[in-house]
Design a protein around this motif. Structure first.
Motif, PDB file in Angstrom:
ATOM      1  N   ALA A 271      22.464  29.072 -34.558  1.00 46.00           N
ATOM      2  CA  ALA A 271      23.278  29.438 -33.405  1.00 46.00           C
ATOM      3  C   ALA A 271      24.067  28.261 -32.845  1.00 46.00           C
ATOM      4  CB  ALA A 271      22.385  30.043 -32.318  1.00 46.00           C
ATOM      5  N   LEU A 272      23.738  27.071 -33.286  1.00 44.73           N
ATOM      6  CA  LEU A 272      24.429  25.896 -32.746  1.00 44.73           C
ATOM      7  C   LEU A 272      25.792  25.682 -33.404  1.00 44.73           C
ATOM      8  CD1 LEU A 272      21.554  23.274 -32.488  1.00 44.73           C
ATOM      9  CD2 LEU A 272      22.664  24.511 -30.625  1.00 44.73           C
ATOM     10  N   GLY A 273      25.999  26.309 -34.549  1.00 47.41           N
ATOM     11  CA  GLY A 273      27.265  26.116 -35.249  1.00 47.41           C
ATOM     12  C   GLY A 273      27.511  24.651 -35.544  1.00 47.41           C
ATOM     13  N   ASP A 274      28.725  24.201 -35.262  1.00 47.12           N
ATOM     14  CA  ASP A 274      29.086  22.819 -35.586  1.00 47.12           C
ATOM     15  C   ASP A 274      28.334  21.811 -34.723  1.00 47.12           C
ATOM     16  OD1 ASP A 274      30.764  23.804 -37.451  1.00 47.12           O
ATOM     17  OD2 ASP A 274      32.594  23.640 -36.212  1.00 47.12           O
ATOM     18  N   ASP A 275      27.874  22.259 -33.559  1.00 43.97           N
ATOM     19  CA  ASP A 275      27.147  21.346 -32.672  1.00 43.97           C
ATOM     20  C   ASP A 275      25.869  20.830 -33.304  1.00 43.97           C
ATOM     21  OD1 ASP A 275      29.067  21.756 -30.867  1.00 43.97           O
ATOM     22  OD2 ASP A 275      27.880  22.996 -29.489  1.00 43.97           O
ATOM     23  N   ALA A 276      25.359  21.578 -34.269  1.00 43.06           N
ATOM     24  CA  ALA A 276      24.084  21.205 -34.867  1.00 43.06           C
ATOM     25  C   ALA A 276      24.117  19.771 -35.378  1.00 43.06           C
ATOM     26  CB  ALA A 276      23.719  22.167 -35.995  1.00 43.06           C
ATOM     27  N   ALA A 277      25.272  19.362 -35.910  1.00 46.72           N
ATOM     28  CA  ALA A 277      25.384  18.037 -36.501  1.00 46.72           C
ATOM     29  C   ALA A 277      25.107  16.953 -35.459  1.00 46.72           C
ATOM     30  CB  ALA A 277      26.775  17.854 -37.103  1.00 46.72           C
ATOM     31  N   ALA A 278      25.397  17.255 -34.191  1.00 46.38           N
ATOM     32  CA  ALA A 278      25.242  16.253 -33.130  1.00 46.38           C
ATOM     33  C   ALA A 278      23.821  16.224 -32.572  1.00 46.38           C
ATOM     34  CB  ALA A 278      26.223  16.551 -31.994  1.00 46.38           C
ATOM     35  N   LEU A 279      22.971  17.066 -33.117  1.00 44.17           N
ATOM     36  CA  LEU A 279      21.624  17.191 -32.563  1.00 44.17           C
ATOM     37  C   LEU A 279      20.786  15.944 -32.848  1.00 44.17           C
ATOM     38  CD1 LEU A 279      19.738  19.290 -31.184  1.00 44.17           C
ATOM     39  CD2 LEU A 279      18.955  19.870 -33.473  1.00 44.17           C
ATOM     40  N   ALA A 280      20.157  15.418 -31.803  1.00 39.95           N
ATOM     41  CA  ALA A 280      19.229  14.288 -31.993  1.00 39.95           C
ATOM     42  C   ALA A 280      17.905  14.872 -32.478  1.00 39.95           C
ATOM     43  CB  ALA A 280      19.052  13.531 -30.693  1.00 39.95           C
ATOM     44  N   PHE A 281      17.799  15.001 -33.792  1.00 39.02           N
ATOM     45  CA  PHE A 281      16.703  15.804 -34.317  1.00 39.02           C
ATOM     46  C   PHE A 281      15.327  15.212 -34.045  1.00 39.02           C
ATOM     47  CE2 PHE A 281      13.905  17.716 -37.369  1.00 39.02           C
ATOM     48  CZ  PHE A 281      14.173  19.049 -37.137  1.00 39.02           C
ATOM     49  N   GLY A 282      15.242  13.880 -34.184  1.00 38.93           N
ATOM     50  CA  GLY A 282      13.951  13.230 -33.911  1.00 38.93           C
ATOM     51  C   GLY A 282      13.489  13.498 -32.487  1.00 38.93           C
ATOM     52  N   GLU A 283      14.460  13.456 -31.567  1.00 36.06           N
ATOM     53  CA  GLU A 283      14.145  13.727 -30.156  1.00 36.06           C
ATOM     54  C   GLU A 283      13.648  15.156 -29.984  1.00 36.06           C
ATOM     55  OE1 GLU A 283      13.967  11.789 -27.519  1.00 36.06           O
ATOM     56  OE2 GLU A 283      14.273  10.210 -29.012  1.00 36.06           O
ATOM     57  N   LEU A 284      14.297  16.075 -30.682  1.00 40.69           N
ATOM     58  CA  LEU A 284      13.913  17.478 -30.575  1.00 40.69           C
ATOM     59  C   LEU A 284      12.457  17.661 -31.002  1.00 40.69           C
ATOM     60  CD1 LEU A 284      14.557  20.524 -30.226  1.00 40.69           C
ATOM     61  CD2 LEU A 284      15.181  20.538 -32.641  1.00 40.69           C
ATOM     62  N   VAL A 285      12.130  17.051 -32.133  1.00 41.58           N
ATOM     63  CA  VAL A 285      10.767  17.196 -32.641  1.00 41.58           C
ATOM     64  C   VAL A 285       9.776  16.609 -31.645  1.00 41.58           C
ATOM     65  CG1 VAL A 285       9.177  16.427 -34.450  1.00 41.58           C
ATOM     66  CG2 VAL A 285      11.446  17.280 -35.051  1.00 41.58           C
ATOM     67  N   ARG A 286      10.137  15.451 -31.095  1.00 45.52           N
ATOM     68  CA  ARG A 286       9.247  14.845 -30.091  1.00 45.52           C
ATOM     69  C   ARG A 286       9.074  15.783 -28.894  1.00 45.52           C
ATOM     70  NH1 ARG A 286      10.484   9.928 -31.841  1.00 45.52           N
ATOM     71  NH2 ARG A 286      12.568   9.845 -30.974  1.00 45.52           N
ATOM     72  N   ALA A 287      10.184  16.385 -28.455  1.00 47.13           N
ATOM     73  CA  ALA A 287      10.120  17.276 -27.296  1.00 47.13           C
ATOM     74  C   ALA A 287       9.224  18.484 -27.589  1.00 47.13           C
ATOM     75  CB  ALA A 287      11.526  17.743 -26.913  1.00 47.13           C
ATOM     76  N   LEU A 288       9.402  19.055 -28.776  1.00 41.33           N
ATOM     77  CA  LEU A 288       8.595  20.230 -29.123  1.00 41.33           C
ATOM     78  C   LEU A 288       7.117  19.872 -29.155  1.00 41.33           C
ATOM     79  CD1 LEU A 288      10.736  21.917 -31.929  1.00 41.33           C
ATOM     80  CD2 LEU A 288      10.626  22.439 -29.502  1.00 41.33           C
ATOM     81  N   ARG A 289       6.826  18.730 -29.780  1.00 40.27           N
ATOM     82  CA  ARG A 289       5.417  18.343 -29.886  1.00 40.27           C
ATOM     83  C   ARG A 289       4.837  18.033 -28.517  1.00 40.27           C
ATOM     84  NH1 ARG A 289       6.335  15.091 -35.445  1.00 40.27           N
ATOM     85  NH2 ARG A 289       6.187  16.927 -36.785  1.00 40.27           N
ATOM     86  N   SER A 290       5.670  17.468 -27.633  1.00 39.69           N
ATOM     87  CA  SER A 290       5.142  17.159 -26.303  1.00 39.69           C
ATOM     88  C   SER A 290       4.872  18.453 -25.539  1.00 39.69           C
ATOM     89  CB  SER A 290       6.108  16.253 -25.545  1.00 39.69           C
ATOM     90  OG  SER A 290       7.114  17.028 -24.954  1.00 39.69           O
ATOM     91  N   CYS A 291       5.524  19.537 -25.964  1.00 37.04           N
ATOM     92  CA  CYS A 291       5.228  20.848 -25.367  1.00 37.04           C
ATOM     93  C   CYS A 291       4.068  21.514 -26.083  1.00 37.04           C
ATOM     94  CB  CYS A 291       6.437  21.763 -25.441  1.00 37.04           C
ATOM     95  SG  CYS A 291       7.805  21.251 -24.425  1.00 37.04           S
ATOM     96  N   LYS A 292       3.419  20.792 -26.984  1.00 40.72           N
ATOM     97  CA  LYS A 292       2.291  21.337 -27.743  1.00 40.72           C
ATOM     98  C   LYS A 292       2.710  22.448 -28.701  1.00 40.72           C
ATOM     99  CE  LYS A 292      -1.505  19.186 -26.072  1.00 40.72           C
ATOM    100  NZ  LYS A 292      -1.906  19.185 -24.712  1.00 40.72           N
ATOM    101  N   LEU A 293       3.936  22.394 -29.147  1.00 41.20           N
ATOM    102  CA  LEU A 293       4.334  23.284 -30.230  1.00 41.20           C
ATOM    103  C   LEU A 293       4.237  22.482 -31.527  1.00 41.20           C
ATOM    104  CD1 LEU A 293       7.469  24.939 -28.618  1.00 41.20           C
ATOM    105  CD2 LEU A 293       5.243  26.015 -29.017  1.00 41.20           C
ATOM    106  N   VAL A 294       4.131  23.182 -32.623  1.00 42.57           N
ATOM    107  CA  VAL A 294       4.002  22.504 -33.907  1.00 42.57           C
ATOM    108  C   VAL A 294       5.158  22.916 -34.801  1.00 42.57           C
ATOM    109  CG1 VAL A 294       2.496  22.048 -35.857  1.00 42.57           C
ATOM    110  CG2 VAL A 294       1.498  22.636 -33.633  1.00 42.57           C
ATOM    111  N   PRO A 295       6.286  22.158 -34.740  1.00 41.74           N
ATOM    112  CA  PRO A 295       7.413  22.513 -35.607  1.00 41.74           C
ATOM    113  C   PRO A 295       7.025  22.317 -37.070  1.00 41.74           C
ATOM    114  CG  PRO A 295       7.817  20.415 -34.492  1.00 41.74           C
ATOM    115  CD  PRO A 295       6.549  20.993 -33.908  1.00 41.74           C
ATOM    116  N   ILE A 296       7.316  23.306 -37.891  1.00 40.42           N
ATOM    117  CA  ILE A 296       6.937  23.166 -39.297  1.00 40.42           C
ATOM    118  C   ILE A 296       8.134  23.160 -40.236  1.00 40.42           C
ATOM    119  CG2 ILE A 296       4.611  24.106 -39.033  1.00 40.42           C
ATOM    120  CD1 ILE A 296       5.710  26.746 -40.104  1.00 40.42           C
ATOM    121  N   ALA A 297       9.201  23.810 -39.835  1.00 30.08           N
ATOM    122  CA  ALA A 297      10.357  23.852 -40.734  1.00 30.08           C
ATOM    123  C   ALA A 297      11.600  24.183 -39.924  1.00 30.08           C
ATOM    124  CB  ALA A 297      10.142  24.892 -41.819  1.00 30.08           C
ATOM    125  N   VAL A 298      12.738  23.975 -40.576  1.00 32.49           N
ATOM    126  CA  VAL A 298      14.010  24.184 -39.889  1.00 32.49           C
ATOM    127  C   VAL A 298      14.902  25.072 -40.746  1.00 32.49           C
ATOM    128  CG1 VAL A 298      15.952  23.043 -38.772  1.00 32.49           C
ATOM    129  CG2 VAL A 298      13.766  21.856 -38.963  1.00 32.49           C
TER     130      VAL A 298
END
Ligand SMILES: Nc1ncnc2c1ncn2[C@@H]1O[C@H](COP(=O)(O)OP(=O)(O)OP(=O)(O)O)[C@@H](O)[C@H]1O
Ligand SMILES: [Mg+2]
Lengths: 304, 269
Positions: free
Chosen positions: A79-106
């Protein structure tokens, strides 16, 4: 003994019954490779503003902690379209984990992000499996790239990816992928109505911290649902005892689902996403036998 | 036949260690070979309450790590025959206990002819508490008559039904008993505490007994001599009742109302 089933997430089911396990069981084999996936929450990003994502996620999780804590999550960037490229992915993973979610795949990983995704130890989700999960075959519809193939049944109300999120706009959307998707060749109509399955019946108290989920089914509980416990059904929830914890009916969006309980002392009741918290329950219903149903998109309580 | 009994609660400070010491002592007094294991790694409480802290040389963790033999770590009680204590260590390493090691030691205790293996659980619902309950056949859930304690007990009952060896191997459910401790009929009457009836309704498990709030508990643990050994006190009487009930005798419930022989006593007796 009939202890509740292992925690299954109701917001579930990219039930990609992919290729049958190529590995046939033979005596020597140390494992089976199964091409099926039980149930999975899909987090479909609609903003690259990670602070916003995290803030809204925390609100969601606070509402239904037992659904999300330690839940494996598939992140969909479609859903991010072209914006996806600008995503700070490492930060996202850190944020998800800090919310106690377990990202497994993208899913829907743009080429530029493949590195960060694999560096973070996550899998790159392959489109064909998604196509099947949606029941749309392998060929994606032409517009799939913009909305991603993992549309939920609520997809009609989706906002364009480029929209700046206002306070009202949901940031991350936790989808119920597979809710309307046939899980395989045998799956037909939503099995909430399947005549032979019969409801799930629980005859022991549901204790604090426990979750019982009747997937594609009604749930009948013949013992108390205690404070801190959760009972969830894709269909109706019947509790022939006090409800002191949380009850969720129509967890995958069935608006006609209802909750029936003999003694209402609930912490939260929810139907198809609309909910009432303990403090909002009118005093006249406390300790009463009630039913809860949707009316005009809101939960209503009525004495039985 | 050996029975592994976990004394557990979720909430801290409700009387698990006191109960472990008293019940182990009471059962041993009935001629059953009994051991009380302190699972509260890092704190070491049971040995103090049982008055054998000076005799601790090796502990539970030493045995698990094969640094000592089980016989070297077991402390034989000086007052009561058939009673042994396996003390906890003061190691800070909370992961010192692992299922394999604990399972091996419990098996060894069974081989040694222990009839009752009483596991004094640490507070909480995390790994330490889960280790203490993992091999249990029965559980005594210690609860104080207040909401937070009852909620924690409820969570623990959920864990007993899901995170134990019996649950994982699909064996018969762990038998659970409710022990309501630090009960004060006066405070219940004033509405400052939940009543026995309230707690039973919320938890829905059989009542093993009610232990009154009493200064005798602190005095006896300061002396290192479990309260049950001085039969003149309320607490001793209450724990004796619990022991006899636990071993299968009929005993009317007491200490529930200010005057003795209460209606509740007959209701739940
Ligand atoms: N029946 C009682 N009457 C009065 N005081 C009591 C009673 N039972 C326990 N206590 C007191 O409560 C305190 C905690 O007791 P105890 O150590 O047995 O609890 P615990 O559940 O083992 O605690 P922890 O969770 O820290 O291991 C002690 O000071 C003890 O003396
Ligand atoms: Mg203790």
């Amino acid at each position: 003994m009939s202890s509740p089933p292992a925690v299954a997430l109701p917001l579930s089911g990219a039930a990609a019954s992919g290729s049958e396990a190529s590995a046939r069981t033979s005596r020597r084999q140390a494992f089976d490779l199964k091409g099926t996936m039980a149930s999975l929450t899909v987090l479909r990003l609609r903003s690259t503003d990670l602070a916003l994502v995290e803030r809204q996620l925390r609100v969601k999780i606070a509402q239904l902690p037992h659904l999300f804590l330690d839940a494996p999550v598939l992140v969909d960037l479609g859903a991010l379209g072209d914006d996806a490229a600008a995503l700070a992915f490492g930060e996202l993973v850190r944020a998800l984990r800090s919310c106690k979610l377990v990202p497994i795949a993208v899913a829907n990983v743009p080429d530029g992000l493949r590195g960060p995704v694999t560096d973070a130890g996550l899998g790159v989700w392959q489109p064909p499996a998604l196509g099947r999960a949606r029941g749309a075959g392998d060929a994606e519809p032409a517009d799939a790239a913009s909305t991603g193939p993992l549309s939920a049944q609520t997809g009609a109300t989706e906002t364009p990816a480029t929209e700046t999120p206002a306070t009202e706009t949901p940031g991350p959307e936790v989808l119920r992928a597979g809710a309307s998707a046939p899980a395989g060749p045998s799956a037909g109509a939503p099995s909430v109505r399947a005549p032979h399955a019969g409801p799930m019946v629980i005859n022991k108290p549901v204790r604090g911290g426990q979750i019982v989920y009747a997937k594609n089914n009604d749930l009948v509980v013949l013992a108390p649902v205690n404070s801190g416990a959760q009972v969830i059904a894709d269909g109706h929830v019947h509790i022939y005892a006090p409800l002191r914890g949380r009850a969720v009916a129509g967890a995958q969006g069935l608006a006609g689902a209802r909750i029936f309980c003999q003694k209402l002392e609930a912490e939260l009741v929810a139907i198809s996403g609309a909910y009432i918290m303990a403090e909002e329950i009118p005093a006249q219903f406390h300790g009463r036998a009630v039913q809860i149903f949707l009316e005009g998109g809101e939960c209503r309580i009525a004495a039985l | 036949m050996s029975k592994v009994v976990v004394i557990t609660s979720g909430k801290g400070g409700v009387g698990k260690t006191t109960t472990s010491a008293n019940i182990a002592t009471g059962i041993a007094q009935q001629g059953k070979k009994t051991v009380a294991i302190d699972f509260d790694v890092g704190l070491r409480n049971l040995d103090l309450v049982m008055g054998c802290e000076r005799r601790v040389v090796y502990d539970f963790v030493n045995v698990i790590r094969n640094e000592a033999k089980l016989q070297q770590a077991l402390i034989r009680d000086k007052r009561v025959e058939n009673l042994y204590i396996l003390p906890a260590s003061q190691t800070r390493d909370k992961d010192a206990l692992d299922p394999e090691g604990v399972g091996r030691i419990i098996e060894e205790l069974k081989q040694m002819g222990f009839e009752y293996i009483i596991c004094d659980s640490p507070a909480g619902i995390e790994k330490g508490a889960q280790m203490a309950m993992y091999f249990a056949d029965e559980a005594i859930v210690v609860t104080n008559p207040e909401v937070s304690s009852v909620r924690d007990s409820d969570r623990v009952l959920g864990l007993l039904a899901a995170k134990t060896s019996r649950a994982e191997l699909g064996g018969p459910a762990i038998r659970t008993h409710l022990l309501l401790t630090r009960y004060s009929p006066l405070m219940v009457k004033r509405g400052e505490m939940l009543s026995v009836g309230d707690v039973l309704e919320l938890l829905g498990i059989p009542l093993l007994g009610v232990i009154p709030e009493s200064k005798a508990v602190l005095q006896s643990s300061n002396k290192g001599s479990p309260a049950i050994l001085d039969e003149t006190t309320d607490v001793a009487q209450a724990y004796l009742d619990v022991v006899f009930r636990y071993l299968g005798q009929e005993r009317q419930h007491r200490f529930i109302e200010e005057e003795k022989r209460s209606i509740f006593g007959r209701l739940f007796g």
